[in-house]
Enzyme design. Structure first.
Site, PDB file in Angstrom:
ATOM      1  N   SER A  34       0.822  -1.222   0.000  1.00  0.00           N
ATOM      2  CA  SER A  34       0.000   0.000   0.000  1.00  0.00           C
ATOM      3  C   SER A  34       0.856   1.273   0.000  1.00  0.00           C
ATOM      4  O   SER A  34       1.819   1.394   0.761  1.00  0.00           O
ATOM      5  CB  SER A  34      -0.920   0.009   1.226  1.00  0.00           C
ATOM      6  OG  SER A  34      -1.586   1.252   1.299  1.00  0.00           O
ATOM      7  N   LYS A  91     -13.379  -3.536   2.150  1.00  0.00           N
ATOM      8  CA  LYS A  91     -14.247  -2.377   1.909  1.00  0.00           C
ATOM      9  C   LYS A  91     -15.740  -2.709   2.028  1.00  0.00           C
ATOM     10  O   LYS A  91     -16.523  -1.901   2.501  1.00  0.00           O
ATOM     11  CB  LYS A  91     -13.986  -1.798   0.516  1.00  0.00           C
ATOM     12  CG  LYS A  91     -12.644  -1.101   0.377  1.00  0.00           C
ATOM     13  CD  LYS A  91     -12.538  -0.458  -1.001  1.00  0.00           C
ATOM     14  CE  LYS A  91     -11.134   0.019  -1.273  1.00  0.00           C
ATOM     15  NZ  LYS A  91     -11.021   0.761  -2.527  1.00  0.00           N
ATOM     16  N   ASP A 129     -13.662   6.952  -2.705  1.00  0.00           N
ATOM     17  CA  ASP A 129     -13.145   6.495  -4.011  1.00  0.00           C
ATOM     18  C   ASP A 129     -13.867   7.183  -5.172  1.00  0.00           C
ATOM     19  O   ASP A 129     -13.237   7.603  -6.145  1.00  0.00           O
ATOM     20  CB  ASP A 129     -13.315   4.975  -4.165  1.00  0.00           C
ATOM     21  CG  ASP A 129     -12.224   4.195  -3.433  1.00  0.00           C
ATOM     22  OD1 ASP A 129     -11.143   4.763  -3.187  1.00  0.00           O
ATOM     23  OD2 ASP A 129     -12.470   3.012  -3.108  1.00  0.00           O
ATOM     24  N   GLY A 156     -16.434  -4.194 -10.833  1.00  0.00           N
ATOM     25  CA  GLY A 156     -16.024  -4.561  -9.473  1.00  0.00           C
ATOM     26  C   GLY A 156     -16.165  -3.371  -8.528  1.00  0.00           C
ATOM     27  O   GLY A 156     -16.955  -2.450  -8.780  1.00  0.00           O
ATOM     28  N   ALA A 158     -14.123  -0.818  -7.651  1.00  0.00           N
ATOM     29  CA  ALA A 158     -13.752   0.519  -8.143  1.00  0.00           C
ATOM     30  C   ALA A 158     -14.806   1.015  -9.121  1.00  0.00           C
ATOM     31  O   ALA A 158     -15.207   2.189  -9.080  1.00  0.00           O
ATOM     32  CB  ALA A 158     -12.386   0.457  -8.823  1.00  0.00           C
TER      33      ALA A 158
HETATM   34  P1  NDP Z   1     -12.355  -6.035  -8.384  1.00  0.00           P
HETATM   35  O1  NDP Z   1     -11.656  -7.329  -8.189  1.00  0.00           O
HETATM   36  O2  NDP Z   1     -13.515  -5.697  -7.530  1.00  0.00           O
HETATM   37  O3  NDP Z   1     -12.869  -5.959  -9.938  1.00  0.00           O
HETATM   38  C1  NDP Z   1     -12.005  -6.313 -10.973  1.00  0.00           C
HETATM   39  C2  NDP Z   1     -12.655  -5.976 -12.311  1.00  0.00           C
HETATM   40  O4  NDP Z   1     -11.691  -6.219 -13.344  1.00  0.00           O
HETATM   41  C3  NDP Z   1     -13.874  -6.822 -12.640  1.00  0.00           C
HETATM   42  O5  NDP Z   1     -14.774  -6.043 -13.383  1.00  0.00           O
HETATM   43  C4  NDP Z   1     -13.275  -7.937 -13.505  1.00  0.00           C
HETATM   44  O6  NDP Z   1     -14.186  -8.519 -14.412  1.00  0.00           O
HETATM   45  C5  NDP Z   1     -12.248  -7.169 -14.286  1.00  0.00           C
HETATM   46  N1  NDP Z   1     -11.149  -7.990 -14.769  1.00  0.00           N
HETATM   47  C6  NDP Z   1     -10.243  -8.655 -14.028  1.00  0.00           C
HETATM   48  N2  NDP Z   1      -9.359  -9.294 -14.815  1.00  0.00           N
HETATM   49  C7  NDP Z   1      -9.749  -9.030 -16.107  1.00  0.00           C
HETATM   50  C8  NDP Z   1      -9.252  -9.409 -17.375  1.00  0.00           C
HETATM   51  N3  NDP Z   1      -8.195 -10.221 -17.495  1.00  0.00           N
HETATM   52  N4  NDP Z   1      -9.889  -8.948 -18.475  1.00  0.00           N
HETATM   53  C9  NDP Z   1     -10.961  -8.136 -18.361  1.00  0.00           C
HETATM   54  N5  NDP Z   1     -11.483  -7.746 -17.178  1.00  0.00           N
HETATM   55  C10 NDP Z   1     -10.880  -8.179 -16.066  1.00  0.00           C
HETATM   56  O7  NDP Z   1     -11.218  -4.933  -8.288  1.00  0.00           O
HETATM   57  P2  NDP Z   1     -11.389  -3.370  -7.963  1.00  0.00           P
HETATM   58  O8  NDP Z   1     -12.607  -2.884  -8.631  1.00  0.00           O
HETATM   59  O9  NDP Z   1     -11.226  -3.131  -6.535  1.00  0.00           O
HETATM   60  O10 NDP Z   1     -10.091  -2.772  -8.685  1.00  0.00           O
HETATM   61  C11 NDP Z   1     -10.021  -2.646 -10.092  1.00  0.00           C
HETATM   62  C12 NDP Z   1      -8.803  -1.788 -10.436  1.00  0.00           C
HETATM   63  O11 NDP Z   1      -8.977  -0.477  -9.923  1.00  0.00           O
HETATM   64  C13 NDP Z   1      -7.514  -2.328  -9.815  1.00  0.00           C
HETATM   65  O12 NDP Z   1      -6.482  -2.143 -10.739  1.00  0.00           O
HETATM   66  C14 NDP Z   1      -7.288  -1.419  -8.615  1.00  0.00           C
HETATM   67  O13 NDP Z   1      -5.931  -1.276  -8.297  1.00  0.00           O
HETATM   68  C15 NDP Z   1      -7.849  -0.106  -9.149  1.00  0.00           C
HETATM   69  N6  NDP Z   1      -8.284   0.793  -8.076  1.00  0.00           N
HETATM   70  C16 NDP Z   1      -7.743   2.041  -8.070  1.00  0.00           C
HETATM   71  C17 NDP Z   1      -8.087   2.942  -7.107  1.00  0.00           C
HETATM   72  C18 NDP Z   1      -7.450   4.283  -7.122  1.00  0.00           C
HETATM   73  O14 NDP Z   1      -7.612   5.032  -6.153  1.00  0.00           O
HETATM   74  N7  NDP Z   1      -6.759   4.631  -8.172  1.00  0.00           N
HETATM   75  C19 NDP Z   1      -9.073   2.617  -6.055  1.00  0.00           C
HETATM   76  C20 NDP Z   1      -9.606   1.276  -6.159  1.00  0.00           C
HETATM   77  C21 NDP Z   1      -9.194   0.398  -7.144  1.00  0.00           C
HETATM   78  P3  NDP Z   1     -15.116  -9.773 -13.974  1.00  0.00           P
HETATM   79  O15 NDP Z   1     -16.297  -9.191 -13.274  1.00  0.00           O
HETATM   80  O16 NDP Z   1     -15.479 -10.411 -15.260  1.00  0.00           O
HETATM   81  O17 NDP Z   1     -14.281 -10.649 -13.086  1.00  0.00           O
END
Ligand code: NDP
Length: 309
Positions: A34, A91, A129, A156, A158
Site C-alpha cells: 500500500s 471495503k 473512491d 467490481g 472501483a
Molecule cells: P475487483 O476485483 O472488484 O474488480 C475487478 C474488475 O476487473 C472486474 O470487473 C473484472 O471482471 C475485471 N477484470 C479482471 N481481470 C480481467 C481481465 N483479465 N480482463 C478483463 N477484465 C478483467 O477490483 P477493484 O474494482 O477493486 O479494482 C479494479 C482496479 O482499480 C484495480 O487495478 C485497482 O488497483 C484499481 N483501483 C484504483 C483505485 C485508485 O484510487 N486509483 C481505487 C480502487 C481500485 P469480472 O467481473 O469479469 O471478473
C-alpha cells in the site's frame, strides 16, 4: 512503540499497541504494497506546519485477515485510532461492523474511510473512491463529468464507486462493459434503483468489438478503465486502440510504476489521459479532510508528489 510506517503490523501488534499520539492506519490483506502510509504521512508532515495539533499524527499499515476484521475494528477504536482506510478485501465486509455509514457509502455498498464517533462508540464509514475519481478526472483531464457520456470498463468495487460518482455528477449516460456480463447486470440493476431517471446501458461483448456494431461510443466520451487490466506492465489495454477517437478522454484507475497500455494508446493519439495515481491521491486527500478538516485541495499536491516519486 514503533514509529516505522514502512512496517506491516499484525493483529497481535494492535493488541499490544501503546503509541501515544494521534494514530491512523490502512487495513488490508495483503497490505504491504500500500502507498497510503507514504501518502498520508507526507500530508501530516505538510499540514502540521500550520496545524500544530497534528504534530504527533502518524499513519501505519495493518494486515488483518477478513475473519478478524470485526474484532480488529473494536480494538482500533479502544486503542484510540482516529481514522482508518480500508483496502481489499475489507471495503464491503466492514459495513456490518460500522455504527453508521454515509448515504454515499450505502449506495456504493462499500466504505474505504472510517472515522470515530464517540457518541456511537465506534467507527462510521464513508467512501471517498468515487469522489476521488471525479476530482481526479475533472482536474487531470479538464473535463466536467456533468453532461459527459461515460464508458465504464469493469463492474467490481472501483467501478461501483466510479459509477455512483458519475451518476451523482449527472453524466450524460453511463455505458458499462464488463468481462462477465452477469456482474455488469447486477451493477446496472443496483444503479437503476438509485438513479431511476439516468441512462444506464450494458454494452454486450459482441457489439463492442464488432466493426458493424450497433453500439456506438458517443462523441466526447470519457473512457474509464476500472478493470484490473493495467496493473501489470504486460497487461493489454481493455479498450481497442482503433476505437479511441480524438474527442475522447481516458481515465485509467490502475496505477503502478509503468504507463498502463490504455493510457499509452491515448497519449499516442494525443487524447487527454490520466492514470489511477490522481484518484489514489484525491481519495486519500478527501479522507484526510474528513479526519483533520484540512481541505483536500491543500494536501493533494503533497500526496500526489509522494506517490509519483
Ligand atoms: P475487483 O476485483 O472488484 O474488480 C475487478 C474488475 O476487473 C472486474 O470487473 C473484472 O471482471 C475485471 N477484470 C479482471 N481481470 C480481467 C481481465 N483479465 N480482463 C478483463 N477484465 C478483467 O477490483 P477493484 O474494482 O477493486 O479494482 C479494479 C482496479 O482499480 C484495480 O487495478 C485497482 O488497483 C484499481 N483501483 C484504483 C483505485 C485508485 O484510487 N486509483 C481505487 C480502487 C481500485 P469480472 O467481473 O469479469 O471478473
Amino acid at each position: 512503540m514503533s514509529e516505522n510506517f514502512e512496517k506491516t503490523f499484525s493483529l497481535e501488534d494492535l493488541k499490544n499497541w501503546q503509541r501515544s499520539g494521534r494514530n491512523f492506519a490502512v487495513v488490508g490483506d495483503p497490505v504491504a504494497h500500500s502507498l497510503s502510509p507514504k501518502m498520508q504521512n507526507s500530508a501530516f508532515e505538510f499540514a502540521k506546519k500550520t496545524r500544530p495539533e497534528l504534530a504527533s499524527a502518524k499513519y501505519f499499515k495493518f494486515q488483518i485477515a477478513p475473519e478478524k476484521l470485526g474484532n480488529a475494528l473494536e480494538i482500533f477504536y479502544k486503542k484510540g485510532f482516529e481514522g482508518l482506510n480500508l483496502t481489499l478485501p475489507h471495503k464491503i465486509a466492514a459495513l456490518p461492523f460500522l455504527k453508521k455509514i454515509s448515504k454515499n457509502a450505502e449506495i456504493i455498498g462499500a466504505a474505504n474511510t472510517l472515522f470515530r464517533d464517540e457518541i456511537c462508540g465506534g467507527f462510521c464509514g464513508e467512501n471517498t473512491d468515487g469522489n476521488g475519481f471525479k476530482f481526479a478526472a475533472e482536474n487531470a483531464l479538464k473535463r466536467k463529468i456533468a453532461g459527459t457520456p461515460i464508458l465504464l470498463l469493469g463492474a467490481g468495487g472501483a467501478a461501483r464507486a466510479i459509477a455512483v460518482a458519475a451518476l451523482q455528477s449527472n453524466c450524460e449516460a453511463l455505458f458499462i462493459k464488463n468481462r462477465s456480463r452477469e456482474k455488469a447486470e447486477i451493477l446496472a440493476k443496483n444503479l437503476r434503483k438509485n438513479f431511476p431517471s439516468a441512462k444506464i446501458e450494458i454494452v454486450p461483448e459482441a457489439d463492442f468489438y464488432c466493426e458493424k456494431s450497433e453500439f456506438f461510443v458517443p462523441e466526447n466520451s470519457l473512457v474509464v478503465n476500472a478493470t484490473s487490466l493495467g496493473l501489470k506492465i504486460s497487461d493489454a489495454s481493455p479498450f481497442p486502440k482503433n476505437l479511441l477517437k480524438s474527442d475522447f478522454a481516458v481515465f485509467d484507475a490502475t496505477y503502478g510504476n509503468h504507463v498502463p497500455a490504455l493510457v499509452a494508446d491515448a497519449i499516442s493519439k494525443k487524447i487527454p489521459a490520466a492514470d489511477g495515481r490522481e484518484m489514489l491521491a484525491w481519495q486519500g486527500a478527501l479522507a484526510f479532510e474528513i479526519w483533520t478538516r484540512v481541505p483536500a485541495e491543500n494536501v493533494f499536491p503533497t500526496m500526489f508528489a509522494a506517490i509519483s516519486k
